[in-house]
Design a protein around this motif. Structure first.
Motif, PDB file in Angstrom:
ATOM      1  N   ALA A 176      67.968  86.027  64.737  1.00 46.91           N
ATOM      2  CA  ALA A 176      67.045  85.163  64.697  1.00 46.91           C
ATOM      3  C   ALA A 176      67.285  84.534  65.978  1.00 46.91           C
ATOM      4  O   ALA A 176      68.522  84.047  66.489  1.00 46.91           O
ATOM      5  N   THR A 177      66.251  84.006  66.654  1.00 49.23           N
ATOM      6  CA  THR A 177      66.208  83.059  67.811  1.00 49.23           C
ATOM      7  C   THR A 177      64.981  82.073  67.507  1.00 49.23           C
ATOM      8  O   THR A 177      64.431  82.268  66.564  1.00 49.23           O
ATOM      9  N   VAL A 207      63.700  91.510  61.450  1.00 47.30           N
ATOM     10  CA  VAL A 207      63.852  91.752  60.061  1.00 47.30           C
ATOM     11  C   VAL A 207      64.107  93.167  59.754  1.00 47.30           C
ATOM     12  O   VAL A 207      63.591  93.996  60.640  1.00 47.30           O
ATOM     13  N   GLU A 208      64.781  93.365  58.638  1.00 49.33           N
ATOM     14  CA  GLU A 208      64.999  94.782  58.263  1.00 49.33           C
ATOM     15  C   GLU A 208      64.528  95.002  56.895  1.00 49.33           C
ATOM     16  O   GLU A 208      64.741  94.212  56.040  1.00 49.33           O
ATOM     17  N   ALA A 209      63.652  95.968  56.894  1.00 45.23           N
ATOM     18  CA  ALA A 209      63.231  96.316  55.233  1.00 45.23           C
ATOM     19  C   ALA A 209      63.658  97.930  55.168  1.00 45.23           C
ATOM     20  O   ALA A 209      63.671  98.753  55.932  1.00 45.23           O
ATOM     21  N   ARG A 210      63.869  97.842  53.982  1.00 42.92           N
ATOM     22  CA  ARG A 210      64.405  99.442  53.383  1.00 42.92           C
ATOM     23  C   ARG A 210      63.203 100.160  53.274  1.00 42.92           C
ATOM     24  O   ARG A 210      62.417  99.968  52.160  1.00 42.92           O
ATOM     25  N   ALA A 211      63.170 101.535  53.674  1.00 48.13           N
ATOM     26  CA  ALA A 211      62.174 102.358  53.465  1.00 48.13           C
ATOM     27  C   ALA A 211      62.373 103.191  52.253  1.00 48.13           C
ATOM     28  O   ALA A 211      63.819 104.023  52.177  1.00 48.13           O
ATOM     29  N   SER A 212      61.779 102.826  51.097  1.00 46.96           N
ATOM     30  CA  SER A 212      62.245 103.790  50.036  1.00 46.96           C
ATOM     31  C   SER A 212      61.366 104.674  49.646  1.00 46.96           C
ATOM     32  O   SER A 212      59.950 104.732  49.817  1.00 46.96           O
ATOM     33  N   SER A 213      61.737 105.546  48.825  1.00 43.36           N
ATOM     34  CA  SER A 213      60.588 106.586  48.380  1.00 43.36           C
ATOM     35  C   SER A 213      60.157 106.367  46.996  1.00 43.36           C
ATOM     36  O   SER A 213      60.693 105.287  46.374  1.00 43.36           O
ATOM     37  N   ALA A 214      58.979 107.017  46.626  1.00 45.53           N
ATOM     38  CA  ALA A 214      58.620 106.377  45.182  1.00 45.53           C
ATOM     39  C   ALA A 214      59.496 107.113  44.186  1.00 45.53           C
ATOM     40  O   ALA A 214      59.259 106.534  43.233  1.00 45.53           O
ATOM     41  N   CYS A 215      60.311 107.942  44.404  1.00 46.45           N
ATOM     42  CA  CYS A 215      61.298 108.516  43.084  1.00 46.45           C
ATOM     43  C   CYS A 215      62.137 107.290  42.971  1.00 46.45           C
ATOM     44  O   CYS A 215      62.574 107.231  41.791  1.00 46.45           O
ATOM     45  N   SER A 216      62.253 106.075  43.490  1.00 46.00           N
ATOM     46  CA  SER A 216      63.350 105.168  43.226  1.00 46.00           C
ATOM     47  C   SER A 216      62.647 104.239  42.076  1.00 46.00           C
ATOM     48  O   SER A 216      63.513 103.837  41.362  1.00 46.00           O
ATOM     49  N   SER A 217      61.531 104.423  41.621  1.00 46.26           N
ATOM     50  CA  SER A 217      60.821 103.584  40.569  1.00 46.26           C
ATOM     51  C   SER A 217      60.477 104.661  39.685  1.00 46.26           C
ATOM     52  O   SER A 217      59.633 104.378  38.569  1.00 46.26           O
ATOM     53  N   SER A 231      62.774  80.775  60.594  1.00 46.53           N
ATOM     54  CA  SER A 231      63.537  81.361  59.691  1.00 46.53           C
ATOM     55  C   SER A 231      65.139  81.823  60.288  1.00 46.53           C
ATOM     56  O   SER A 231      65.182  81.890  61.662  1.00 46.53           O
ATOM     57  N   SER A 232      66.022  81.968  59.492  1.00 45.27           N
ATOM     58  CA  SER A 232      67.452  82.025  59.716  1.00 45.27           C
ATOM     59  C   SER A 232      68.089  83.308  59.341  1.00 45.27           C
ATOM     60  O   SER A 232      67.453  84.044  58.297  1.00 45.27           O
ATOM     61  N   VAL A 233      68.995  83.717  59.963  1.00 51.42           N
ATOM     62  CA  VAL A 233      69.462  85.110  59.460  1.00 51.42           C
ATOM     63  C   VAL A 233      69.982  85.185  57.906  1.00 51.42           C
ATOM     64  O   VAL A 233      70.568  84.189  57.393  1.00 51.42           O
ATOM     65  N   GLY A 234      69.621  86.115  57.333  1.00 48.78           N
ATOM     66  CA  GLY A 234      69.936  86.226  55.736  1.00 48.78           C
ATOM     67  C   GLY A 234      68.922  85.785  54.836  1.00 48.78           C
ATOM     68  O   GLY A 234      68.985  86.118  53.599  1.00 48.78           O
ATOM     69  N   GLU A 235      67.908  85.203  55.324  1.00 47.14           N
ATOM     70  CA  GLU A 235      66.587  84.774  54.688  1.00 47.14           C
ATOM     71  C   GLU A 235      65.572  86.006  54.278  1.00 47.14           C
ATOM     72  O   GLU A 235      65.952  86.927  55.109  1.00 47.14           O
ATOM     73  N   GLN A 236      64.942  85.938  53.221  1.00 47.04           N
ATOM     74  CA  GLN A 236      64.233  87.026  52.642  1.00 47.04           C
ATOM     75  C   GLN A 236      62.722  86.448  53.106  1.00 47.04           C
ATOM     76  O   GLN A 236      62.373  85.175  52.791  1.00 47.04           O
ATOM     77  N   ARG A 254      55.069  85.024  55.200  1.00 48.62           N
ATOM     78  CA  ARG A 254      55.550  83.770  54.202  1.00 48.62           C
ATOM     79  C   ARG A 254      57.091  84.049  53.996  1.00 48.62           C
ATOM     80  O   ARG A 254      57.583  85.209  54.223  1.00 48.62           O
ATOM     81  N   ARG A 255      57.923  83.015  53.747  1.00 50.51           N
ATOM     82  CA  ARG A 255      59.062  83.182  53.119  1.00 50.51           C
ATOM     83  C   ARG A 255      58.945  83.622  51.603  1.00 50.51           C
ATOM     84  O   ARG A 255      58.073  83.330  50.966  1.00 50.51           O
ATOM     85  N   ALA A 256      60.027  84.413  51.311  1.00 48.88           N
ATOM     86  CA  ALA A 256      59.993  84.987  49.699  1.00 48.88           C
ATOM     87  C   ALA A 256      60.350  83.868  48.954  1.00 48.88           C
ATOM     88  O   ALA A 256      61.285  83.030  49.223  1.00 48.88           O
ATOM     89  N   ASP A 257      59.506  83.704  48.224  1.00 53.06           N
ATOM     90  CA  ASP A 257      59.809  82.509  47.030  1.00 53.06           C
ATOM     91  C   ASP A 257      60.915  83.045  46.078  1.00 53.06           C
ATOM     92  O   ASP A 257      60.981  84.164  45.786  1.00 53.06           O
ATOM     93  N   THR A 258      61.678  82.066  45.837  1.00 53.75           N
ATOM     94  CA  THR A 258      62.779  82.088  44.813  1.00 53.75           C
ATOM     95  C   THR A 258      62.155  81.193  43.592  1.00 53.75           C
ATOM     96  O   THR A 258      62.455  80.131  43.642  1.00 53.75           O
ATOM     97  N   PHE A 259      61.592  81.708  42.572  1.00 55.17           N
ATOM     98  CA  PHE A 259      61.023  81.111  41.385  1.00 55.17           C
ATOM     99  C   PHE A 259      61.885  81.332  40.473  1.00 55.17           C
ATOM    100  O   PHE A 259      62.649  82.443  40.050  1.00 55.17           O
TER     101      PHE A 259
END
Length: 160
Positions: A11-12, A18-28, A59-64, A140-145
């Motif tokens: 972050a600057t 940001v990094e998102a993991r590309a997952s296949s449909a098989c994981s679910s 946003s800062s490093v490590g945030e979702q 948006r930021r990911a909510d932690t609910f």
């Protein structure tokens, strides 16, 4: 809107990566233990993809965060990636057939049409103006609910 959760890896004040993991449909899928497609998917592993986005939420490093792409963008990208090459391949094959070429020549012309379609799709999606169109947006930021427990009362008939 198609949304995905991503993690801020750098972050600057102006931009985040940001990094998102590309997952296949098989994981679910529930039958992934006995499926050959799932085995192949595990063999190739999960891909990680990093994107640079404007840091509009400080946003800062490590945030979702939640990133998203409009549905129309996905339709356009799919048409460019899949339909354009196939249409050019079929069109080239039809033109070669009308010209009375041999089967080998028709196959070669069809392959040339496919390659031109793939090249055209790459050019279409990589120019500067379209690159901004295909760029995911930081939503948006990911909510932690917290989940609260719901108490269910046993059914006692029609009386309140």
């Amino acid at each position: 809107m198609i949304e995905e959760t991503a993690t801020v890896v750098a972050a600057t004040p102006d931009h985040i990566w940001v990094e998102a993991r590309a997952s296949s449909a098989c994981s679910s899928c529930g039958t992934q233990d006995s499926c050959a497609t799932s085995s192949v998917s595990k063999w190739f592993g999960m891909r990680r993809q990093q994107l640079r986005l404007p840091n509009q939420f400080a946003s800062s490093v490590g945030e979702q965060v939640i990133i998203g792409v409009e549905d129309q963008v996905m339709v356009t990208a799919s048409l460019a990636a899949y339909i354009l090459p196939v249409v050019l391949m079929l069109g080239a094959a039809i033109i070669a057939d009308v010209q009375g070429m041999s089967d080998k020549q028709q196959a070669g012309i069809a392959l040339l049409g496919l390659l031109l379609g793939l090249l055209g799709a790459g050019v279409l999606t990589s120019n500067r103006r379209m690159n901004r169109y295909f760029q995911p947006q930081l939503l948006r930021r990911a909510d932690t609910f917290t989940l609260r427990q719901i108490e269910f009362k046993p059914f006692t008939g029609d009386t309140p």
